[in-house]
Scaffold this motif. Structure first.
Motif, short mmCIF file in Angstrom:
data_model
loop_
_atom_site.label_atom_id
_atom_site.label_comp_id
_atom_site.label_asym_id
_atom_site.label_seq_id
_atom_site.Cartn_x
_atom_site.Cartn_y
_atom_site.Cartn_z
N PHE A 23 0.74 -1.19 -0.03
CA PHE A 23 -0.07 0.15 -0.14
C PHE A 23 0.93 1.43 -0.10
O PHE A 23 0.43 2.25 -0.32
CB PHE A 23 -0.90 -0.01 1.24
CG PHE A 23 -1.94 -1.03 1.28
CD1 PHE A 23 -2.47 -1.67 0.14
CD2 PHE A 23 -2.31 -1.61 2.51
CE1 PHE A 23 -3.27 -2.52 -0.13
CE2 PHE A 23 -3.29 -2.73 2.63
CZ PHE A 23 -3.82 -2.95 1.45
N SER A 26 1.14 3.22 -3.21
CA SER A 26 -0.28 3.67 -3.73
C SER A 26 -0.40 5.05 -3.99
O SER A 26 -0.91 5.45 -5.03
CB SER A 26 -1.51 3.07 -2.84
OG SER A 26 -1.59 1.80 -2.42
N THR A 30 -0.77 6.34 -7.82
CA THR A 30 -2.09 7.24 -8.02
C THR A 30 -1.65 8.53 -8.80
O THR A 30 -2.36 8.95 -9.51
CB THR A 30 -3.15 7.32 -6.64
OG1 THR A 30 -3.30 6.10 -6.27
CG2 THR A 30 -4.28 8.20 -7.11
N TYR A 221 -0.35 -0.56 -11.26
CA TYR A 221 0.07 -0.87 -9.75
C TYR A 221 -0.89 -0.92 -9.02
O TYR A 221 -1.41 -1.74 -7.94
CB TYR A 221 1.11 0.03 -9.40
CG TYR A 221 1.72 -0.25 -7.97
CD1 TYR A 221 2.82 -1.10 -7.88
CD2 TYR A 221 0.94 0.30 -7.00
CE1 TYR A 221 3.34 -1.63 -6.80
CE2 TYR A 221 1.51 -0.09 -5.66
CZ TYR A 221 2.74 -0.94 -5.68
OH TYR A 221 2.93 -1.35 -4.36
N VAL A 222 -1.88 0.12 -9.13
CA VAL A 222 -2.85 0.35 -8.03
C VAL A 222 -4.00 -0.68 -8.33
O VAL A 222 -4.97 -1.15 -7.33
CB VAL A 222 -3.64 2.00 -7.94
CG1 VAL A 222 -2.68 2.72 -7.52
CG2 VAL A 222 -4.20 2.13 -9.50
N SER A 226 -2.36 -2.49 -5.12
CA SER A 226 -3.10 -1.82 -3.86
C SER A 226 -4.47 -2.20 -3.84
O SER A 226 -5.25 -2.35 -2.78
CB SER A 226 -3.19 -0.24 -4.66
OG SER A 226 -1.82 0.21 -4.62
N GLY A 230 -2.41 -6.72 -2.28
CA GLY A 230 -2.06 -6.21 -0.97
C GLY A 230 -3.08 -6.54 -0.02
O GLY A 230 -2.50 -6.70 1.27
N GLN A 253 3.66 3.44 7.15
CA GLN A 253 3.30 3.55 5.79
C GLN A 253 3.65 5.06 5.27
O GLN A 253 4.03 5.25 3.96
CB GLN A 253 1.70 3.47 5.64
CG GLN A 253 1.33 3.51 3.92
CD GLN A 253 -0.13 2.92 3.86
OE1 GLN A 253 -0.65 2.02 4.54
NE2 GLN A 253 -0.82 3.57 2.86
N THR A 257 5.92 5.78 2.07
CA THR A 257 5.36 6.52 0.90
C THR A 257 6.16 7.86 0.63
O THR A 257 6.46 8.18 -0.56
CB THR A 257 3.84 7.13 1.55
OG1 THR A 257 3.00 6.25 1.69
CG2 THR A 257 3.24 7.91 0.17
#
Length: 292
Positions: A23, A26, A30, A221-222, A226, A230, A253, A257
Motif C-alpha cells: 500500500f 499507492s 495514483t 500498480y493500483v 493496491s 495487497g 506507511q 510513502t
C-alpha cells in the motif's frame, strides 16, 4: 492457548506489514495515474480490473457464495476500500503531491482503531491508545519537517480526510469479516459486489487522450497491488492479529510513502527520515506490546 496466541500474533503482524509495504506505493502510483488519466477512471477502473481478477480467483478456488448478512457487510467493506479511499485520494492527488497526502493518511491507523472498537467489538487497553497517539504525532512531525505540509487547508485535504474515515471503516469491517471468509475471499467478494457500480462509471470516464506510459504504470500498480494482492496479506493479518493491533503497523506507511515519493517522483525528503522512521517503528512495537 497462550502458545497459540503467540504464534498467531507475529503471523498477523508479518502479513499486515506485507500489506502495508504494498500500500505504501499507492499514493505515488495514483499520482502518476491521475497525471494522464481521469481520476474517476483511476478510481473505478482499477476496481473493475481488480474485480475481474477476483472473479477468476473465486472461480479457481470454488469459493462458496457469501450469506446475505455477509453480503451486507461486504457492501460496507466496498464502500471503504473499493470506492471511498480510491476515489477521494485520486481527486486529492490531482492538485496535491503524494508527500502532502502522506500527512493526512498518517491518521489512518487511528481511524482503523476507532472503527475497530465500533464495528469489530475490540477493546484496546489505554496503553495501546497512548502508543497509537504517540506514533501519529511522530509521523506528523516527520512529514511536517520534510516538506509534506504545503500550508493551508484545501479541498484536497477534505478529500483525504474523507478517504481515511471511509478506509478505516473498510479495514475494520473487512478485518472482522475476514475471520469468517478469509482475507483473500473478503477483498475478492467486496470487489465482485461492487462491479455493478464500478463498471458503468469506469466506462463513462474512460478518456485516454492524455494517457502516458507512466500513467498506465501507476494504474496497473493500483489495480493489481493496491486493490487486489495487497489486501490478501492485509486482511489475513487483521483477522489473525486483531484489527486495532495490526492496524497500527500502518504507522510506518507514511514514511515508506515519502521514500517512494522521493525515489520515483523526486519530491524532496530531508535528513530526518532515519530518525523519524526509528521513532515510528518504536511506537509500532509499543502498540504490539499493549495487549488488546
Amino acid at each position: 492457548m497462550r502458545a497459540e496466541s503467540n504464534v498467531i500474533a507475529p503471523a498477523g503482524i508479518t502479513l499486515g506489514a506485507l500489506g502495508v509495504l504494498g500500500f505504501s506505493f499507492s499514493l505515488p502510483a495514483t499520482r502518476l495515474a491521475v497525471a494522464g488519466l481521469d481520476p474517476w477512471f483511476v478510481s473505478f477502473g482499477r476496481a473493475v480490473g481488480a474485480g475481474l481478477l477476483a472473479v477468476a480467483y473465486l472461480a479457481f478456488v470454488r469459493a462458496p457464495r457469501p450469506s446475505r448478512d455477509q453480503v451486507r457487510r461486504l457492501l460496507i467493506v466496498a464502500l471503504g476500500i473499493v470506492v471511498g479511499f480510491p476515489l477521494f485520494t485520486s481527486l486529492a492527488l490531482t492538485t496535491q503531491t503524494s508527500a502532502h497526502g502522506a500527512v493526512v493518511i498518517a491518521g489512518l491507523p487511528m481511524s482503523t482503531a476507532i472503527w475497530a472498537v465500533i464495528r469489530a467489538g475490540e477493546r484496546p487497553r489505554p496503553g495501546f491508545w497512548l502508543a497509537s497517539g504517540a506514533g501519529f504525532v511522530a509521523v506528523l512531525a516527520f512529514v511536517a519537517t520534510t516538506g509534506g505540509i504545503s500550508g493551508g487547508f484545501e479541498l484536497a485535504d477534505a478529500f483525504l480526510l474523507i478517504a481515511i474515515v471511509l478506509c478505516g471503516l473498510g479495514y475494520a469491517e473487512g478485518g472482522a469479516l475476514a475471520r469468517d471468509l478469509g482475507g483473500a475471499r473478503t477483498v475478492c467478494w467486496a470487489l465482485v459486489v461492487s462491479l455493478p457500480v464500478t463498471v458503468p462509471i469506469a466506462l463513462l470516464t474512460s478518456d485516454f487522450s492524455r494517457s502516458t506510459g507512466s500513467a498506465w504504470f501507476g494504474f496497473a500498480y493500483v489495480t493489481v497491488i493496491s486493490m487486489f494482492l495487497g489486501f490478501f496479506a492485509w486482511y489475513a493479518g487483521l483477522a489473525r492479529g486483531g484489527v486495532a493491533k495490526v492496524g497500527q503497523v500502518q504507522l510506518g506507511q507514511p514514511v515508506l510513502t515519502l521514500a517512494w515519493s522521493a525515489f520515483v517522483l523526486h519530491e524532496p525528503v530531508g535528513w530526518l527520515t532515519v530518525a523519524a522512521a526509528a521513532a515510528v517503528l518504536t511506537c509500532v512495537v509499543w502498540t504490539q506490546r499493549s495487549r488488546a
